[in-house]
Design an enzyme around this catalytic site. Sequence first.
Site, PDB file in Angstrom:
ATOM      1  N   LYS A  19       0.828  -1.201   0.000  1.00  9.76           N
ATOM      2  CA  LYS A  19       0.000   0.000   0.000  1.00  9.76           C
ATOM      3  C   LYS A  19       0.866   1.256   0.000  1.00  9.76           C
ATOM      4  O   LYS A  19       0.523   2.262  -0.622  1.00  9.76           O
ATOM      5  CB  LYS A  19      -0.938   0.001   1.213  1.00  9.76           C
ATOM      6  CG  LYS A  19      -2.059  -1.026   1.142  1.00  9.76           C
ATOM      7  CD  LYS A  19      -2.986  -0.870   2.337  1.00  9.76           C
ATOM      8  CE  LYS A  19      -4.149  -1.858   2.271  1.00  9.76           C
ATOM      9  NZ  LYS A  19      -5.095  -1.667   3.410  1.00  9.76           N
ATOM     10  N   ASP A  79     -10.204   1.630   5.392  1.00  7.90           N
ATOM     11  CA  ASP A  79     -10.849   0.478   6.006  1.00  7.90           C
ATOM     12  C   ASP A  79     -11.792  -0.109   4.968  1.00  7.90           C
ATOM     13  O   ASP A  79     -12.469   0.635   4.250  1.00  7.90           O
ATOM     14  CB  ASP A  79     -11.621   0.887   7.258  1.00  7.90           C
ATOM     15  CG  ASP A  79     -12.003  -0.314   8.105  1.00  7.90           C
ATOM     16  OD1 ASP A  79     -11.104  -1.115   8.427  1.00  7.90           O
ATOM     17  OD2 ASP A  79     -13.187  -0.464   8.446  1.00  7.90           O
ATOM     18  N   ARG A 192     -10.671  -0.167  -3.494  1.00  2.97           N
ATOM     19  CA  ARG A 192      -9.609   0.628  -2.875  1.00  2.97           C
ATOM     20  C   ARG A 192      -9.021   1.611  -3.875  1.00  2.97           C
ATOM     21  O   ARG A 192      -8.727   2.763  -3.527  1.00  2.97           O
ATOM     22  CB  ARG A 192      -8.511  -0.278  -2.308  1.00  2.97           C
ATOM     23  CG  ARG A 192      -7.465   0.518  -1.541  1.00  2.97           C
ATOM     24  CD  ARG A 192      -6.501  -0.365  -0.766  1.00  2.97           C
ATOM     25  NE  ARG A 192      -5.643   0.485   0.024  1.00  2.97           N
ATOM     26  CZ  ARG A 192      -4.562   1.095  -0.459  1.00  2.97           C
ATOM     27  NH1 ARG A 192      -4.215   0.914  -1.716  1.00  2.97           N
ATOM     28  NH2 ARG A 192      -3.831   1.877   0.307  1.00  2.97           N
TER      29      ARG A 192
END
Length: 221
Positions: A19, A79, A192
């Site tokens: 990430k 999240d 995401r």
Amino acid sequence: MSADLGAARVVLATHNRGKVRELQAMLEAAGFSGPGTVVDAKSAGLGDVVETGVTFEENALLKARAAAAASGKVALADDSGLAVDVMGGAPGIFSARWSGRHGDDAANLDLLLAQLSDIAPEHRRARFVCAAAVVGPDGEEHVVRGELPGTILTAPAGENGFGYDPVFAPEGEGGLSAAQLSLEHKNRISHRARAMSAVLPFVLELLDRTGAEPSETGSEG
């Protein structure tokens, strides 16, 4: 006390190095570059945050607020999870521990399929959801949501994914599961990716306001 963050501009509240690399690449494409622009939670000396929120947005904000307060830097957190329509949005924030054991992908998947065993295909609509939150050192905060709609299959398919990927068929992908798509393609269309793209302008705005200068070698497109 936070670690020496050096030239870091953004703290990403995660221990996932993938990430970090992803966000670093996004910032470089937007004109902010240089090694160490983005650091993870461990590098920033941050501990785990108890996720007491009842929505993805609340939990993302909890993590981003803690990282911003501890580091004095722009902080970003996300999240995510799976929401099944016929289950009222469950597993939702409990996606990673749906079976009662955090991170047990196989058990979580098996339980979900058992719960949907008698549900007809037309009622198996679901979506992957990701909330991304950015908080500045002055307390300014923004939170956005990205979603990937699809359906829950009746049996796992594919070897490329993790979590619920083998039973989730993204909309517009010909009935293939997320685990049957290439990693590059899945990451390009994912919940995401959509959330991070939506939150990026706020990250750049906060960076500009806190003194980060765009790189002369950044993207021209």
